[in-house]
Scaffold this active site. Structure first.
Site, short mmCIF file in Angstrom:
data_model
loop_
_atom_site.label_atom_id
_atom_site.label_comp_id
_atom_site.label_asym_id
_atom_site.label_seq_id
_atom_site.Cartn_x
_atom_site.Cartn_y
_atom_site.Cartn_z
N PHE A 1 0.81 -1.23 0.00
CA PHE A 1 0.00 0.00 0.00
C PHE A 1 0.84 1.28 0.00
CE2 PHE A 1 -2.60 -3.18 2.34
CZ PHE A 1 -3.62 -3.30 1.42
N HIS B 1 -4.58 6.07 -1.23
CA HIS B 1 -5.17 5.95 0.10
C HIS B 1 -4.12 6.12 1.21
CE1 HIS B 1 -9.12 5.50 1.57
NE2 HIS B 1 -9.12 4.24 1.90
N TYR C 1 -5.69 -1.44 9.51
CA TYR C 1 -6.17 -0.98 8.22
C TYR C 1 -7.01 0.28 8.37
CZ TYR C 1 -4.17 -5.07 6.10
OH TYR C 1 -3.28 -6.01 5.67
N ASN D 1 -9.88 1.26 7.74
CA ASN D 1 -11.24 1.17 8.30
C ASN D 1 -11.26 0.99 9.81
OD1 ASN D 1 -11.70 1.17 5.58
ND2 ASN D 1 -12.71 -0.81 5.51
N ASP E 1 -6.53 11.39 2.28
CA ASP E 1 -6.79 11.55 0.85
C ASP E 1 -8.22 12.02 0.65
OD1 ASP E 1 -7.16 8.68 1.83
OD2 ASP E 1 -8.39 8.66 0.03
N ASN F 1 -13.76 5.84 4.77
CA ASN F 1 -13.91 4.87 5.86
C ASN F 1 -12.98 5.11 7.03
OD1 ASN F 1 -16.08 3.48 4.73
ND2 ASN F 1 -14.72 2.23 3.48
#
Length: 189
Positions: free
Chosen positions: A15, A20, A65, A67, A92, A113
């Site tokens: 990632f 994100h 993560y 979320n 973002d 999220n």
């Protein structure tokens, strides 16, 4: 008064250079340019202490993560007894063009999220945000767009205002009025 700046992103190499993870990228860039100390903790986040002009603050990269970022934020706020009004979340924003920045004093999650989880875990939306535009290509499913690595040109475009982002972070840590920051930086193209 201590402040906390939270850079949102997802842990893991896969990632690293994705839209994100722009919050992580901004935080990492700021840390490279400022003396800091990593604080061992059990909050599932990388916690850094920084001092600017006698103002001690913390920078956080949640290591859950996106979320679930709110769980980390809530633990750190409680542990250090920091008010929700004294945090700045860097994230973002698909509704802003690539590289444009926008400060918000509070608000909803707008489908993000990470913000949604912070709002749920902290039971309020009254925290400050620094949004970094990543644009959005509606021909690509949103999750795929946000989690696909970008190229060097795209990274340069997104981080075109990195010096201004660093200034905002420094001034926030030093207690400059957020209204003044919004008046100064929300006009940047």
């Amino acid at each position: 008064m201590k402040k906390i700046i939270i850079g949102l992103g997802n842990p893991g190499k896969e990632f690293q250079n994705t839209y994100h993870n722009i919050g992580f990228l901004a935080l990492e860039s700021f840390l490279k340019n400022n003396k800091h100390q990593m604080i061992p903790n059990s909050y599932q986040g990388h916690l850094y202490q920084i001092q600017l002009n006698n103002c001690i603050s913390f920078l956080v990269k949640p290591q859950m993560y996106m979320n679930s970022s709110g769980k980390v934020v809530k633990k750190i706020l409680d542990a250090y007894q920091i008010k929700i009004e004294d945090i700045l979340v860097i994230l973002d924003d698909i509704y802003l063009p690539e590289g444009k920045i926008k400060l918000r004093p509070q608000g909803g999650h707008a489908g993000h999220n990470g913000l949604r989880n912070i709002i749920e875990c902290c039971n309020t939306n009254k925290f400050k945000r620094l949004k970094i535009g990543v644009g959005y290509d509606s021909n690509i499913p949103l999750n795929q767009y946000l989690l696909t690595p970008f190229n060097l040109h795209q990274k340069k475009q997104i981080l075109q205002n990195i010096d201004k982002i660093h200034e905002i972070m420094s001034k926030f840590i030093q207690g400059i009025s957020f209204n003044n920051l919004m008046n100064q930086y929300n006009v940047i193209k």
